[in-house]
Motif scaffolding. Sequence first.
Motif, PDB file in Angstrom:
ATOM      1  N   VAL A 188       8.791 -13.816 -11.511  1.00  0.00           N
ATOM      2  CA  VAL A 188       7.507 -13.189 -11.811  1.00  0.00           C
ATOM      3  C   VAL A 188       7.765 -11.779 -12.314  1.00  0.00           C
ATOM      4  O   VAL A 188       8.341 -10.951 -11.588  1.00  0.00           O
ATOM      5  N   PRO A 189       7.379 -11.440 -13.540  1.00  0.00           N
ATOM      6  CA  PRO A 189       7.615 -10.084 -14.046  1.00  0.00           C
ATOM      7  C   PRO A 189       6.728  -9.068 -13.346  1.00  0.00           C
ATOM      8  O   PRO A 189       5.664  -9.403 -12.813  1.00  0.00           O
ATOM      9  N   ASP A 190       7.174  -7.825 -13.351  1.00  0.00           N
ATOM     10  CA  ASP A 190       6.377  -6.760 -12.759  1.00  0.00           C
ATOM     11  C   ASP A 190       5.116  -6.522 -13.569  1.00  0.00           C
ATOM     12  O   ASP A 190       5.073  -6.724 -14.789  1.00  0.00           O
ATOM     13  N   ALA A 191       4.070  -6.089 -12.859  1.00  0.00           N
ATOM     14  CA  ALA A 191       2.797  -5.826 -13.522  1.00  0.00           C
ATOM     15  C   ALA A 191       2.946  -4.632 -14.458  1.00  0.00           C
ATOM     16  O   ALA A 191       3.624  -3.645 -14.129  1.00  0.00           O
ATOM     17  N   PRO A 192       2.330  -4.679 -15.645  1.00  0.00           N
ATOM     18  CA  PRO A 192       2.433  -3.544 -16.579  1.00  0.00           C
ATOM     19  C   PRO A 192       1.676  -2.340 -16.050  1.00  0.00           C
ATOM     20  O   PRO A 192       0.628  -2.458 -15.415  1.00  0.00           O
ATOM     21  N   LEU A 193       2.217  -1.155 -16.325  1.00  0.00           N
ATOM     22  CA  LEU A 193       1.574   0.092 -15.902  1.00  0.00           C
ATOM     23  C   LEU A 193       0.538   0.492 -16.945  1.00  0.00           C
ATOM     24  O   LEU A 193       0.711   1.437 -17.718  1.00  0.00           O
ATOM     25  N   ALA A 194      -0.535  -0.257 -17.008  1.00  0.00           N
ATOM     26  CA  ALA A 194      -1.593   0.000 -17.981  1.00  0.00           C
ATOM     27  C   ALA A 194      -2.924  -0.360 -17.350  1.00  0.00           C
ATOM     28  O   ALA A 194      -3.020  -1.324 -16.587  1.00  0.00           O
ATOM     29  N   GLY A 195      -3.943   0.419 -17.681  1.00  0.00           N
ATOM     30  CA  GLY A 195      -5.267   0.144 -17.161  1.00  0.00           C
ATOM     31  C   GLY A 195      -5.823   1.330 -16.409  1.00  0.00           C
ATOM     32  O   GLY A 195      -5.355   2.468 -16.542  1.00  0.00           O
ATOM     33  N   ALA A 196      -6.829   1.076 -15.613  1.00  0.00           N
ATOM     34  CA  ALA A 196      -7.489   2.116 -14.826  1.00  0.00           C
ATOM     35  C   ALA A 196      -6.570   2.584 -13.711  1.00  0.00           C
ATOM     36  O   ALA A 196      -6.084   1.787 -12.907  1.00  0.00           O
ATOM     37  N   VAL A 197      -6.338   3.889 -13.631  1.00  0.00           N
ATOM     38  CA  VAL A 197      -5.417   4.473 -12.656  1.00  0.00           C
ATOM     39  C   VAL A 197      -6.215   5.061 -11.504  1.00  0.00           C
ATOM     40  O   VAL A 197      -7.238   5.721 -11.713  1.00  0.00           O
ATOM     41  N   VAL A 198      -5.729   4.837 -10.298  1.00  0.00           N
ATOM     42  CA  VAL A 198      -6.312   5.417  -9.094  1.00  0.00           C
ATOM     43  C   VAL A 198      -5.230   6.229  -8.399  1.00  0.00           C
ATOM     44  O   VAL A 198      -4.210   5.673  -7.971  1.00  0.00           O
ATOM     45  N   ASP A 280      -6.332  -0.674 -11.747  1.00  0.00           N
ATOM     46  CA  ASP A 280      -5.234  -1.522 -12.224  1.00  0.00           C
ATOM     47  C   ASP A 280      -3.865  -0.956 -11.886  1.00  0.00           C
ATOM     48  O   ASP A 280      -2.882  -1.694 -11.842  1.00  0.00           O
ATOM     49  N   VAL A 281      -3.779   0.349 -11.689  1.00  0.00           N
ATOM     50  CA  VAL A 281      -2.527   1.010 -11.331  1.00  0.00           C
ATOM     51  C   VAL A 281      -2.814   1.943 -10.161  1.00  0.00           C
ATOM     52  O   VAL A 281      -3.747   2.755 -10.215  1.00  0.00           O
ATOM     53  N   ILE A 282      -2.011   1.834  -9.108  1.00  0.00           N
ATOM     54  CA  ILE A 282      -2.156   2.691  -7.923  1.00  0.00           C
ATOM     55  C   ILE A 282      -1.015   3.691  -7.940  1.00  0.00           C
ATOM     56  O   ILE A 282       0.165   3.307  -7.907  1.00  0.00           O
ATOM     57  N   ALA A 283      -1.355   4.974  -7.997  1.00  0.00           N
ATOM     58  CA  ALA A 283      -0.357   6.049  -8.030  1.00  0.00           C
ATOM     59  C   ALA A 283      -0.380   6.785  -6.707  1.00  0.00           C
ATOM     60  O   ALA A 283      -1.445   7.197  -6.230  1.00  0.00           O
ATOM     61  N   VAL A 284       0.785   6.959  -6.092  1.00  0.00           N
ATOM     62  CA  VAL A 284       0.910   7.637  -4.805  1.00  0.00           C
ATOM     63  C   VAL A 284       1.992   8.710  -4.917  1.00  0.00           C
ATOM     64  O   VAL A 284       2.723   8.790  -5.907  1.00  0.00           O
ATOM     65  N   GLU A 285       2.093   9.530  -3.873  1.00  0.00           N
ATOM     66  CA  GLU A 285       3.093  10.593  -3.830  1.00  0.00           C
ATOM     67  C   GLU A 285       4.403  10.070  -3.258  1.00  0.00           C
ATOM     68  O   GLU A 285       4.410   9.196  -2.388  1.00  0.00           O
ATOM     69  N   ALA A 286       5.504  10.608  -3.732  1.00  0.00           N
ATOM     70  CA  ALA A 286       6.824  10.323  -3.167  1.00  0.00           C
ATOM     71  C   ALA A 286       7.087  11.346  -2.063  1.00  0.00           C
ATOM     72  O   ALA A 286       7.679  12.403  -2.285  1.00  0.00           O
ATOM     73  N   PRO A 315       2.879  -1.631  -1.909  1.00  0.00           N
ATOM     74  CA  PRO A 315       3.621  -2.255  -3.023  1.00  0.00           C
ATOM     75  C   PRO A 315       3.541  -3.775  -3.027  1.00  0.00           C
ATOM     76  O   PRO A 315       3.449  -4.397  -4.088  1.00  0.00           O
ATOM     77  N   TRP A 316       3.556  -4.381  -1.824  1.00  0.00           N
ATOM     78  CA  TRP A 316       3.499  -5.843  -1.756  1.00  0.00           C
ATOM     79  C   TRP A 316       2.141  -6.362  -2.230  1.00  0.00           C
ATOM     80  O   TRP A 316       2.064  -7.311  -3.012  1.00  0.00           O
ATOM     81  N   VAL A 317       1.056  -5.727  -1.791  1.00  0.00           N
ATOM     82  CA  VAL A 317      -0.276  -6.165  -2.198  1.00  0.00           C
ATOM     83  C   VAL A 317      -0.476  -5.948  -3.702  1.00  0.00           C
ATOM     84  O   VAL A 317      -1.064  -6.794  -4.390  1.00  0.00           O
ATOM     85  N   CYS A 318       0.017  -4.831  -4.231  1.00  0.00           N
ATOM     86  CA  CYS A 318      -0.090  -4.581  -5.670  1.00  0.00           C
ATOM     87  C   CYS A 318       0.671  -5.639  -6.467  1.00  0.00           C
ATOM     88  O   CYS A 318       0.175  -6.145  -7.491  1.00  0.00           O
ATOM     89  N   TRP A 319       1.871  -5.996  -6.019  1.00  0.00           N
ATOM     90  CA  TRP A 319       2.640  -7.025  -6.711  1.00  0.00           C
ATOM     91  C   TRP A 319       1.946  -8.377  -6.609  1.00  0.00           C
ATOM     92  O   TRP A 319       1.871  -9.137  -7.588  1.00  0.00           O
ATOM     93  N   LYS A 323      -1.158  -5.795  -9.802  1.00  0.00           N
ATOM     94  CA  LYS A 323      -1.501  -4.411 -10.073  1.00  0.00           C
ATOM     95  C   LYS A 323      -0.223  -3.570 -10.184  1.00  0.00           C
ATOM     96  O   LYS A 323       0.802  -3.884  -9.576  1.00  0.00           O
ATOM     97  N   GLY A 324      -0.309  -2.491 -10.954  1.00  0.00           N
ATOM     98  CA  GLY A 324       0.825  -1.593 -11.076  1.00  0.00           C
ATOM     99  C   GLY A 324       0.909  -0.648  -9.892  1.00  0.00           C
ATOM    100  O   GLY A 324      -0.102  -0.261  -9.304  1.00  0.00           O
TER     101      GLY A 324
END
Length: 416
Positions: A188-198, A280-286, A315-319, A323-324
């Motif tokens: 299963v390929p990774d989800a593309p990092l495109a779309g609405a970002v949160v 579509d993409v979930i961005a978090v802090e490192a 990450p598991w739920v996004c995959w 979702k990215g």
Amino acid sequence: MLTLTHEYKLKPTKQQIETIENSLNVCRKIWNYALRERKDWSASRKCPVNACPLHSEYIMAADAPYPNYFFQAKSLTKAKKSSPELKSVNAQALQQVLKTLEKAFKDRKERGFGFPRFKKPGQMHSFMFPQLGKNLLGDGWVKLPSIGKIGIRQSRDYPEGFQVKQARVVKRASGYYVMLCFTSEINVPDAPLAGAVVGVDVGLEYFLSASDGLQVERPRFFVELQRELKLLQRRLRKKVKGSSNWKKLQCKIAKLHEHIKNIRKDFHFKVAHHLCDRGDVIAVEALNLKGLSRGMLGKHMLDAGHGQFLNVILPWVCWKRGKGYLKVDARGTSQECPDCGHVHQKALSDRQHNCVSCGALMPRDIASAIVIKQRAVGRTVQEKACGDGLSGARFALSRQESVNQESPSIPVRLVE
């Protein structure tokens, strides 16, 4: 290759419980014997040839080889021929104990982990079967080596198109469980990092704040039940160690800790699913969560479980939902203005973002989430229009404990 692990609760008979307990006890003895053998070999070589150790040490021949996994596995095969106790347990399950010990020493050398410890009675909680036979699964049962056909609480169907490769039996305070590892040749390929970002900013005042205005209140999983736990531990102190009442209280304390873990994990899954519904993409802090947990608010940081949420469940739920998932640099996200980019130093007690340059006024956590979103968009994401969300929404904590702990439904209401 795609790998899935499903957890089911076992419904063993009395004879099967005895078999499981005997396997755990023998695995514990193998672990302790193999660990002692390695420690004796190391201790016999830590002193110079012209000096004696301050403490008595086991004398070993100078040409004795280091007892690594292959050496100990060969010795285990010879010992099984003359030991009825070792014959009563699956051979591959015992070999997995030696592999786990080998990995512990490897992690100690390469990753700086602590030295492996000896296990007291009752401290070995699982053992694994790396290979299984045919016709393993049925409706409400599973067939395991040396245990036989055992009933399970089949909380969800077996995945179609997958094969069972491994099984791990786990003992917990609430009973016995089996972890079935399913594998498939599907890629299963990774989800593309495109779309609405949160953008998502985590904290202690709110569990998380999103760039679209969502703020989730932080439940006190451990703190709310700490009073009950303290009462049980006080009662335990007055009991005779090893008595029946002492064991009953130990079981109650373990069940309470397991309950806290379950409601925390259930909450994390619900929040992760709700975030995936909003973008579509979930961005978090490192973040350096290990360092944050060692501060004065360490108990509350560990109680919130940000590490489990950000590094495992989200990450598991996004995959799983296509979702990215993206991590951005965490430096200065709370000091930067999301409107004009001006950097203004704020103390931890300043909970409002009031920019002296452009006059932007908003909650500090919301401003940090917007900055995280902007950094994610500036990297690799093609931004689309984000949908409007509920401003200031919070989740009502659900006490329902599901076996798979992945219920996507979550009640939402506005904070007054």
